[in-house]
Design a protein around this motif. Structure first.
Motif, short mmCIF file in Angstrom:
data_model
loop_
_atom_site.label_atom_id
_atom_site.label_comp_id
_atom_site.label_asym_id
_atom_site.label_seq_id
_atom_site.Cartn_x
_atom_site.Cartn_y
_atom_site.Cartn_z
N GLU A 371 0.82 -1.21 0.00
CA GLU A 371 0.00 0.00 0.00
C GLU A 371 0.86 1.26 0.00
N ARG A 372 2.00 1.20 0.69
CA ARG A 372 2.90 2.37 0.73
C ARG A 372 3.64 2.57 -0.59
N ARG A 373 4.02 1.47 -1.25
CA ARG A 373 4.87 1.58 -2.43
C ARG A 373 4.12 1.60 -3.74
N LEU A 374 2.85 1.17 -3.75
CA LEU A 374 2.10 1.16 -5.01
C LEU A 374 2.03 2.54 -5.66
N PRO A 375 1.81 3.63 -4.91
CA PRO A 375 1.81 4.95 -5.57
C PRO A 375 3.12 5.26 -6.29
N ASP A 376 4.26 4.80 -5.76
CA ASP A 376 5.54 5.02 -6.43
C ASP A 376 5.60 4.26 -7.76
N ILE A 377 5.06 3.05 -7.77
CA ILE A 377 5.04 2.27 -9.01
C ILE A 377 4.12 2.94 -10.02
N GLN A 378 2.97 3.39 -9.57
CA GLN A 378 2.03 4.05 -10.47
C GLN A 378 2.60 5.35 -11.03
N LEU A 379 3.32 6.09 -10.19
CA LEU A 379 3.97 7.32 -10.65
C LEU A 379 5.02 6.99 -11.71
#
Length: 453
Positions: A371-379
């Motif tokens: 949940e913490r790292r998914l936004p980084d992957i999406q970015l």
């Protein structure tokens, strides 16, 4: 599941059955096409079993395209139309399997049930005729209803006859989401040493289908020992604990959950199977008792290349999958500079598959990590998409100057041209020089001056 259930046949299959029957022979659809049809799936291939001897099959299709490559085992391949093929095989029995793969002797038969009795699993030992319906002497329909994989007859004998059936059993369980019946399961595990007799290409094909099945997670949880017998490099992953705040599974269990998260793309799932294979060798502890796995991507990449080469993957796939493993711990979020490097060196399909691998890897870590790292992957994905949409300069061929332009500046032909083009590409990607011909030629002249002693 009714014994009289009707199965729609492609016209060319129905025509072939009628053609054989017009010459006085029995003809039935058999095997996987019957199984898949009863499951409501469209068969990939259709197969016919017949009482006709091979030469009688040939005579039954005058003037039609026929291949005789399997004739010694009773198989004739009919090519009824462009892009279609139909294997027609004489009823037969088999005996003697000295190589644990192929029968030493094949005897042709006139009995359909005798032919079905030599097959691997009950769900593959059914026959269908458009008039006479389903013949099911071993309870294949019942096992389909119960989602059970059961050997025909003695499972130990079935696996000793053909070791490939061991992997086929795991593959069917993964693809069909079936459970393997207990006696069949025990025999399958006990016979795993026979897998050493199989060709690497056969192992590769079955494992790829297994890895891409929807039930790969429970199958490999239950049958890890079977996989390790042919991929011993992976055995140390089981029980290799990860004493870090980022993990809740051992290396093997983490690997299986990561595979399960990913899309069923062969290269992606193979990369996930192998991505942490180097962790056991790399594991060390800090004084506080925390585990570290420094350098494991490179170690895993080396193991991946060994496994892929041994299984005779095409060279291009070896490089692709091995490189995915090498980079599976790329820092997040990826900067535009990093993404341009990946896009330029490896292309967009590789870059997006790498991000899919990283996402699957993150999904199998401790609660909260994903949940913490998914936004980084999406970015990172959005940045890559933006770079491609802008048409940014990613490769030497995208530069506004070419080798001939540099030769006209007096740059000597040879390695200097290549080195200068790489320098200019880096300058454009860094934003220090615009991708315009005049600006690039000016930068090239400055580079040439700096090379002079």
């Amino acid at each position: 599941m009714s014994k009289n259930r009707s199965i729609p046949l492609p016209p060319y299959v129905e025509t072939a059955i009628k053609q054989l029957e017009s010459h006085g022979f029995q003809a039935w659809c058999v095997g996987g096409c019957v199984r898949d049809s009863l499951l409501g799936n469209t068969p990939h291939d259709w197969d016919i079993a017949t009482s006709a001897l091979p030469e009688e099959t040939l005579a039954s299709f005058p003037g039609q395209r026929l291949l005789q490559t399997g004739i010694s085992h009773g198989t004739i391949t009919l090519l009824p139309a462009e892009g279609t093929s139909l294997e027609i095989t004489t009823f037969r029995t088999e005996s003697g399997y000295s190589d644990n793969r192929h029968p030493d002797q094949v005897r042709f038969s006139t009995s359909l049930e005798e032919d079905l009795s030599r097959r691997d699993f009950t769900v593959n030992a059914m026959a269908y005729h458009p008039v006479h319906g389903i013949v099911d002497p071993f309870g294949g329909q019942r096992d389909l209803e119960q989602k059970t994989l059961r050997a025909v007859g003695d499972p130990c004998r079935r696996f000793a006859e053909d070791a490939l059936r061991i992997l086929r059993g795991l593959r069917f369980a993964s693809q069909l989401c079936f459970t393997i019946e207990s006696h069949t399961s025990s025999a399958l595990v006990s016979a795993r040493h026979l897998l050493q007799s199989l060709s690497p290409e056969r192992v590769q094909g079955e494992l790829t289908k297994l890895l891409c099945g929807p039930s790969v997670l429970p199958v490999l949880q239950r049958y890890a020992s079977v996989l390790f017998s042919i991929l011993p490099e992976l055995a140390p992953m089981e029980g290799c604990t990860q004493e870090t705040p980022y993990h809740c599974y051992d290396v093997w269990e983490h690997t299986l959950h990561a595979i399960d998260h990913a899309a069923p793309e062969p290269a992606l799932r193979w990369a996930l199977l192998l991505h942490d294979a180097g962790k056991p060798e790399a594991k060390i502890f800090s004084p506080e008792g925390r585990a570290h796995f420094y350098g494991h991507p490179a170690k895993s990449g080396n193991i991946a290349r060994q496994v892929l080469a041994r299984l005779r993957f095409p060279k291009k796939e070896q490089v692709w999958i091995g490189t995915l493993v090498d980079h599976h711990e790329a820092p997040l979020p990826m900067t535009e500079k990093q993404l341009k490097d990946f896009l330029g060196r490896y292309g967009a399909p590789f870059t997006f598959q790498l991000l899919a691998l990283i996402e699957a890897d993150m999904s199998a870590k401790a609660p909260g990590v994903f949940e913490r790292r998914l936004p980084d992957i999406q970015l990172s994905r959005r940045r890559a998409e933006t770079i491609l949409a802008r048409g940014d300069c990613l490769q030497v061929k995208d530069l506004a100057v070419h080798g001939d332009d540099l030769l006209q500046l007096g740059i000597p032909a040879g390695p200097s041209i290549g080195a200068l083009l790489q320098f200019l590409l880096q300058a454009v990607q860094d934003g220090t020089t615009p991708n315009q011909k005049d600006a690039l030629l000016q930068a090239a002249l400055q580079w040439q001056k700096e090379q002079l002693p």
